[in-house]
Structure formats: structure tokens, C-alpha cells
Design an enzyme around this catalytic site. Structure first.
Site, PDB file in Angstrom:
ATOM      1  N   CYS A 203       6.324  21.594 -10.726  1.00  0.00           N
ATOM      2  CA  CYS A 203       5.601  21.707 -11.999  1.00  0.00           C
ATOM      3  C   CYS A 203       4.234  22.363 -11.810  1.00  0.00           C
ATOM      4  CB  CYS A 203       5.439  20.343 -12.657  1.00  0.00           C
ATOM      5  SG  CYS A 203       4.047  19.379 -12.042  1.00  0.00           S
TER       6      CYS A 203
ATOM      7  N   SER B 197      -7.462  -7.017   9.704  1.00  0.00           N
ATOM      8  CA  SER B 197      -8.865  -7.423   9.778  1.00  0.00           C
ATOM      9  C   SER B 197      -9.234  -8.298   8.586  1.00  0.00           C
ATOM     10  CB  SER B 197      -9.769  -6.182   9.812  1.00  0.00           C
ATOM     11  OG  SER B 197      -9.508  -5.370   8.684  1.00  0.00           O
TER      12      SER B 197
ATOM     13  N   CYS C 182       3.782  13.492  -7.460  1.00  0.00           N
ATOM     14  CA  CYS C 182       3.025  14.557  -8.112  1.00  0.00           C
ATOM     15  C   CYS C 182       1.942  13.932  -8.975  1.00  0.00           C
ATOM     16  CB  CYS C 182       3.963  15.399  -8.975  1.00  0.00           C
ATOM     17  SG  CYS C 182       3.094  16.624  -9.978  1.00  0.00           S
TER      18      CYS C 182
ATOM     19  N   HIS D   8       0.814  -1.221   0.000  1.00  0.00           N
ATOM     20  CA  HIS D   8       0.000   0.000   0.000  1.00  0.00           C
ATOM     21  C   HIS D   8       0.846   1.270   0.000  1.00  0.00           C
ATOM     22  CE1 HIS D   8      -3.732  -2.361   1.665  1.00  0.00           C
ATOM     23  NE2 HIS D   8      -3.532  -2.551   0.386  1.00  0.00           N
TER      24      HIS D   8
HETATM   25  C1  BJW Z   1      -4.292  -6.180  16.742  1.00  0.00           C
HETATM   26  C2  BJW Z   1      -3.767  -5.333  17.717  1.00  0.00           C
HETATM   27  C3  BJW Z   1      -2.646  -5.797  18.438  1.00  0.00           C
HETATM   28  C4  BJW Z   1      -5.417  -4.333  16.828  1.00  0.00           C
HETATM   29  N1  BJW Z   1      -2.151  -7.012  18.160  1.00  0.00           N
HETATM   30  N2  BJW Z   1      -3.787  -7.368  16.483  1.00  0.00           N
HETATM   31  C5  BJW Z   1     -15.585  -6.004  -3.312  1.00  0.00           C
HETATM   32  C6  BJW Z   1     -14.900  -7.193  -3.341  1.00  0.00           C
HETATM   33  C7  BJW Z   1     -13.546  -7.202  -3.487  1.00  0.00           C
HETATM   34  C8  BJW Z   1     -12.812  -6.022  -3.600  1.00  0.00           C
HETATM   35  C9  BJW Z   1     -13.485  -4.859  -3.581  1.00  0.00           C
HETATM   36  C10 BJW Z   1     -14.857  -4.844  -3.462  1.00  0.00           C
HETATM   37  N3  BJW Z   1     -15.239  -3.556  -3.472  1.00  0.00           N
HETATM   38  C11 BJW Z   1     -14.146  -2.788  -3.596  1.00  0.00           C
HETATM   39  C12 BJW Z   1     -13.066  -3.556  -3.671  1.00  0.00           C
HETATM   40  C13 BJW Z   1     -11.691  -3.133  -3.776  1.00  0.00           C
HETATM   41  C14 BJW Z   1     -11.143  -2.480  -2.530  1.00  0.00           C
HETATM   42  C15 BJW Z   1     -11.581  -3.205  -1.261  1.00  0.00           C
HETATM   43  O1  BJW Z   1     -10.975  -4.154  -0.827  1.00  0.00           O
HETATM   44  N4  BJW Z   1     -12.631  -2.752  -0.615  1.00  0.00           N
HETATM   45  C16 BJW Z   1     -13.172  -3.432   0.561  1.00  0.00           C
HETATM   46  C17 BJW Z   1     -13.183  -2.498   1.765  1.00  0.00           C
HETATM   47  C18 BJW Z   1     -14.523  -3.978   0.219  1.00  0.00           C
HETATM   48  N5  BJW Z   1      -9.704  -2.556  -2.680  1.00  0.00           N
HETATM   49  C19 BJW Z   1      -9.037  -1.690  -3.411  1.00  0.00           C
HETATM   50  O2  BJW Z   1      -9.583  -0.747  -3.946  1.00  0.00           O
HETATM   51  C20 BJW Z   1      -7.561  -1.935  -3.598  1.00  0.00           C
HETATM   52  N6  BJW Z   1      -7.230  -1.850  -4.961  1.00  0.00           N
HETATM   53  C21 BJW Z   1      -7.680  -2.743  -5.863  1.00  0.00           C
HETATM   54  O3  BJW Z   1      -8.356  -3.698  -5.525  1.00  0.00           O
HETATM   55  O4  BJW Z   1      -7.304  -2.480  -7.160  1.00  0.00           O
HETATM   56  C22 BJW Z   1      -7.959  -3.213  -8.195  1.00  0.00           C
HETATM   57  C23 BJW Z   1      -9.318  -2.618  -8.371  1.00  0.00           C
HETATM   58  C24 BJW Z   1      -9.443  -1.325  -8.789  1.00  0.00           C
HETATM   59  C25 BJW Z   1     -10.707  -0.771  -8.955  1.00  0.00           C
HETATM   60  C26 BJW Z   1     -11.841  -1.506  -8.676  1.00  0.00           C
HETATM   61  C27 BJW Z   1     -11.709  -2.818  -8.237  1.00  0.00           C
HETATM   62  C28 BJW Z   1     -10.437  -3.376  -8.104  1.00  0.00           C
HETATM   63  C29 BJW Z   1      -6.744  -0.878  -2.884  1.00  0.00           C
HETATM   64  C30 BJW Z   1      -6.899  -0.933  -1.402  1.00  0.00           C
HETATM   65  C31 BJW Z   1      -6.128   0.213  -0.763  1.00  0.00           C
HETATM   66  C32 BJW Z   1      -6.293   0.258   0.747  1.00  0.00           C
HETATM   67  N7  BJW Z   1      -5.696   1.443   1.239  1.00  0.00           N
HETATM   68  C33 BJW Z   1      -5.637   1.678   2.680  1.00  0.00           C
HETATM   69  C34 BJW Z   1      -5.045   3.092   2.892  1.00  0.00           C
HETATM   70  C35 BJW Z   1      -3.550   3.065   2.584  1.00  0.00           C
HETATM   71  C36 BJW Z   1      -2.884   4.392   2.791  1.00  0.00           C
HETATM   72  C37 BJW Z   1      -2.970   4.863   4.221  1.00  0.00           C
HETATM   73  O5  BJW Z   1      -2.462   4.214   5.147  1.00  0.00           O
HETATM   74  O6  BJW Z   1      -3.559   5.918   4.406  1.00  0.00           O
HETATM   75  O7  BJW Z   1      -4.826   0.699   3.302  1.00  0.00           O
HETATM   76  S1  BJW Z   1      -7.203   1.493   3.496  1.00  0.00           S
HETATM   77  C38 BJW Z   1      -6.543   0.779   4.963  1.00  0.00           C
HETATM   78  O8  BJW Z   1      -7.009  -0.595   5.090  1.00  0.00           O
HETATM   79  C39 BJW Z   1      -5.029   0.684   4.735  1.00  0.00           C
HETATM   80  C40 BJW Z   1      -4.715  -0.666   5.314  1.00  0.00           C
HETATM   81  O9  BJW Z   1      -3.490  -1.155   4.811  1.00  0.00           O
HETATM   82  C41 BJW Z   1      -5.900  -1.485   4.912  1.00  0.00           C
HETATM   83  C42 BJW Z   1      -6.079  -2.744   5.724  1.00  0.00           C
HETATM   84  O10 BJW Z   1      -6.348  -2.485   7.044  1.00  0.00           O
HETATM   85  P1  BJW Z   1      -5.743  -3.389   8.195  1.00  0.00           P
HETATM   86  O11 BJW Z   1      -4.289  -3.312   8.188  1.00  0.00           O
HETATM   87  O12 BJW Z   1      -6.323  -4.740   8.123  1.00  0.00           O
HETATM   88  O13 BJW Z   1      -6.246  -2.607   9.507  1.00  0.00           O
HETATM   89  P2  BJW Z   1      -7.638  -2.723  10.296  1.00  0.00           P
HETATM   90  O14 BJW Z   1      -7.783  -1.501  11.100  1.00  0.00           O
HETATM   91  O15 BJW Z   1      -8.750  -3.061   9.393  1.00  0.00           O
HETATM   92  O16 BJW Z   1      -7.463  -3.991  11.245  1.00  0.00           O
HETATM   93  C43 BJW Z   1      -6.539  -3.997  12.321  1.00  0.00           C
HETATM   94  C44 BJW Z   1      -6.544  -5.380  12.930  1.00  0.00           C
HETATM   95  O17 BJW Z   1      -5.556  -5.442  13.942  1.00  0.00           O
HETATM   96  C45 BJW Z   1      -7.862  -5.765  13.612  1.00  0.00           C
HETATM   97  O18 BJW Z   1      -8.211  -7.076  13.191  1.00  0.00           O
HETATM   98  C46 BJW Z   1      -7.541  -5.756  15.100  1.00  0.00           C
HETATM   99  O19 BJW Z   1      -8.240  -6.743  15.839  1.00  0.00           O
HETATM  100  C47 BJW Z   1      -6.076  -6.067  15.092  1.00  0.00           C
HETATM  101  N8  BJW Z   1      -5.295  -5.539  16.222  1.00  0.00           N
HETATM  102  N9  BJW Z   1      -4.447  -4.210  17.803  1.00  0.00           N
HETATM  103  C48 BJW Z   1      -2.689  -7.806  17.248  1.00  0.00           C
HETATM  104  N10 BJW Z   1      -2.017  -5.080  19.449  1.00  0.00           N
HETATM  105 ZN    ZN Z   2       5.006  17.611 -10.870  1.00  0.00          ZN
END
Ligand code: BJW
Ligand code: ZN
Length: 246
Positions: free
Chosen positions: A149, A188, A127, A119
Site C-alpha cells: 500500500c 530486570s 504496516c 511485547h
Molecule cells: C540473567 C542472565 C542469565 C542476564 N540468567 N538472568 C513510569 C511508571 C510506570 C510506567 C511508566 C513510567 N514511565 C513510562 C512508563 C511506561 C513504560 C515503562 O515501563 N517505562 C519504564 C522504563 C519507566 N512502559 C510502556 O510504555 C509500555 N506500555 C504501556 O505502559 O502502555 C500504557 C501506557 C501508554 C502510554 C503512557 C503510559 C502508559 C510498553 C513497554 C514496551 C517495552 N518494549 C521493549 C522493546 C520490545 C521490542 C524489542 O524487543 O525490540 O521490551 S523495551 C525492552 O525492555 C523489551 C523488553 O521486553 C523489556 C524488558 O526488559 P527485560 O526483559 O527485563 O531485560 P533487561 O535487559 O532489562 O534485564 C535482563 C535481566 O536478565 C537482568 O536482570 C539480568 O541480571 C538478567 N540476566 N543474563 C538469568 N544468564
Molecule cells: Zn499497508
């Protein structure tokens, strides 16, 4: 806990190709808020409302304020024992691929050498007009910042609806498809395509070990579930793994 920990350590010690997938939960004990659950809001906005190209187009200042806040916070946080334990796993040798969804750079700070950041990275900016990329740690005087730019600068991270970096993604798929064990820590498992990695690995016969404080979308396919804080469980797992090696 000791029993499941032992089982997990045994699986790890027999592994010939280990893939590790981490999410926001691994950085939680460093003081970095996660994205979902009670932490998943910033000024009443959800991650899904901020981390999109549409949100940035509509209101780049708002989106930048969120990233500035996070960059300021990250500037002073340190890796925690879970990051360090994973860095040591890499040094233990063997075939290990670390895939992280996190943009915080804490794995590298802890000493991990090869990190697949699917990610992006919050310290890199690009840019939107000329696509120039640059590492930038200092804060900006004015938001939103602009490129020489004239184009808008944005964090070089992956937003919803955007493609993941091609090379990093294909390397990740290679690891996912060839691993015999996948260790999943602190995610998650709802954001694609990362959420499908454990499923793909499992389908190809790999064992899945999950470390999380709560039940997740991945728990149902995990061979071993270690419920607890990453900062406690991952180092304990490493210790037991090392014991089984000696
Ligand atoms: C602990 C703890 C401790 C707490 N010890 N554990 C339907 C089906 C399939 C796909 C899609 C769909 N509709 C849309 C999509 C695509 C979409 C998607 O997945 N959406 C879903 C939400 C439905 N995905 C995308 O768009 C991706 N691109 C893509 O698929 O391209 C192809 C495409 C293009 C166009 C259309 C369709 C396909 C891109 C995804 C980009 C995600 N970006 C983010 C932001 C990044 C930048 C930033 O940081 O600002 O990434 S969103 C955010 O979520 C971030 C994270 O990396 C990501 C995942 O979150 P994560 O890491 O799992 O965190 P949490 O908070 O959810 O969970 C924390 C966990 O820790 C919990 O379980 C706690 O219990 C645990 N925990 N403390 C151990 N101490
Ligand atoms: Zn530029």
C-alpha cells in the site's frame, strides 16, 4: 544453593496454578544480548532511544537497522536449557501460563505451546498505514521496507508509550490474578506493566520465585531467590520438582 532450590521445588510441586514471567535474561545464554546493563547499547543508542514510535518516525532506517541486526542474529540462535526446561514444565501438565516479554520466539522453538508474547514478535511485521500483518523471516533488500500500500512496515513489537496487545494482556492479567506461584526468570523488572505482575501476584497471596544473576526490582518481594544463570538454575529446579513428584 541446594537448600533454596529444594524450597523452590517444594513450592512448585504444591502449586495449582503456576504463572511464569520471562525476560531477556533467559535468552542471554543463547547468545541474545539483554537490554540493560553493559549489553544495553547499540551504536551508542540505548533501548529507550530506539524502541519508541518517535524514534521510528524520526528515523525509520536507523530503527530498522537495529531490528535487522537482531533478526540476523536471532536467525541462527537456539533455545538454551532454560527454555527447554520451561517447555517441559508445560508438558508435566497442570495449570501453567507462560508470559514472556521476549520477542525472539525461542520459547516456541523449545516446544512451549502456549506463550503469551506481551511485547510482540520480531518475526512479525505490520504496516503503519493499513495495519496489515505478516510473518516475515527473510531479510529486506532495502530499509526501511514498505507495504504494497506504500506505507512503512515496522516490526510488530511493542514500543515505549504503546499499548500492549489487548487480548494477550488480559489473558496475562487473568493468570497473574489467579496464580498461586509466579516464577520470574531473567528480567530486570523495570518495564511496565510486566514489572508489576509479580507485585500483583504477591499481593493476592501468591509465592514469588525469582531466577536472576543479579538483584532486581523484584528481589525484595521474592519468597525465594535463585541467584545464577537461568540455563543452569531452571533445569536444576525442574529436576528437583520432578523428584518431589515421584
Ligand atoms: C540473567 C542472565 C542469565 C542476564 N540468567 N538472568 C513510569 C511508571 C510506570 C510506567 C511508566 C513510567 N514511565 C513510562 C512508563 C511506561 C513504560 C515503562 O515501563 N517505562 C519504564 C522504563 C519507566 N512502559 C510502556 O510504555 C509500555 N506500555 C504501556 O505502559 O502502555 C500504557 C501506557 C501508554 C502510554 C503512557 C503510559 C502508559 C510498553 C513497554 C514496551 C517495552 N518494549 C521493549 C522493546 C520490545 C521490542 C524489542 O524487543 O525490540 O521490551 S523495551 C525492552 O525492555 C523489551 C523488553 O521486553 C523489556 C524488558 O526488559 P527485560 O526483559 O527485563 O531485560 P533487561 O535487559 O532489562 O534485564 C535482563 C535481566 O536478565 C537482568 O536482570 C539480568 O541480571 C538478567 N540476566 N543474563 C538469568 N544468564
Ligand atoms: Zn499497508
Amino acid at each position: 544453593m541446594t537448600d533454596v532450590l529444594e524450597t523452590a521445588a517444594q513450592i512448585l510441586s504444591r502449586s495449582k496454578a503456576l504463572a511464569i514471567l520471562t525476560g531477556a535474561g533467559i535468552s542471554a545464554e543463547s547468545g541474545v544480548p539483554t537490554f540493560r546493563g553493559k549489553d544495553g547499547y547499540w551504536q551508542n543508542y540505548r533501548t529507550e532511544e530506539l524502541a519508541t514510535p518517535q524514534a521510528f518516525q524520526r528515523n525509520p532506517t536507523l530503527v530498522w537497522e537495529w531490528y535487522s541486526m537482531r533478526r540476523n542474529l536471532l536467525a541462527s540462535v537456539r533455545p538454551n536449557p532454560a527454555h527447554y526446561a520451561i517447555a517441559e514444565m508445560e508438558r508435566l501438565g497442570g495449570n501453567l501460563t507462560l508470559i514472556t516479554q521476549n520477542v525472539d520466539g525461542l520459547h516456541q522453538l523449545a516446544g512451549s505451546k502456549r506463550v503469551l508474547e506481551i511485547h510482540g514478535n520480531i518475526w512479525r511485521i505490520k504496516c503503519v498505514r493499513c495495519n496489515r500483518k505478516e510473518e516475515r523471516r527473510e531479510s529486506f533488500e532495502e530499509l526501511p521496507p514498505r507495504c504494497v500500500c506504500g506505507g512503512l512496515l515496522r516490526p510488530d513489537v511493542v514500543w515505549f508509550g504503546e499499548m500492549l496487545p489487548k487480548d494477550v494482556l488480559s489473558e496475562s492479567y487473568r493468570a497473574v490474578e489467579s496464580c498461586d506461584v509466579m516464577l520470574v526468570v531473567g528480567t530486570s523488572g523495570v518495564v511496565q506493566p510486566a514489572a508489576s505482575f509479580p507485585y500483583m501476584a504477591k499481593e493476592r497471596g501468591a509465592r514469588v520465585i525469582e531466577v536472576n544473576m543479579e538483584r532486581t526490582a523484584i528481589s525484595s518481594i521474592a519468597d525465594v531467590t535463585l541467584r545464577g544463570k537461568a540455563g543452569e538454575v531452571v533445569p536444576a529446579l525442574l529436576e528437583m520438582w520432578k523428584q518431589s513428584l515421584s
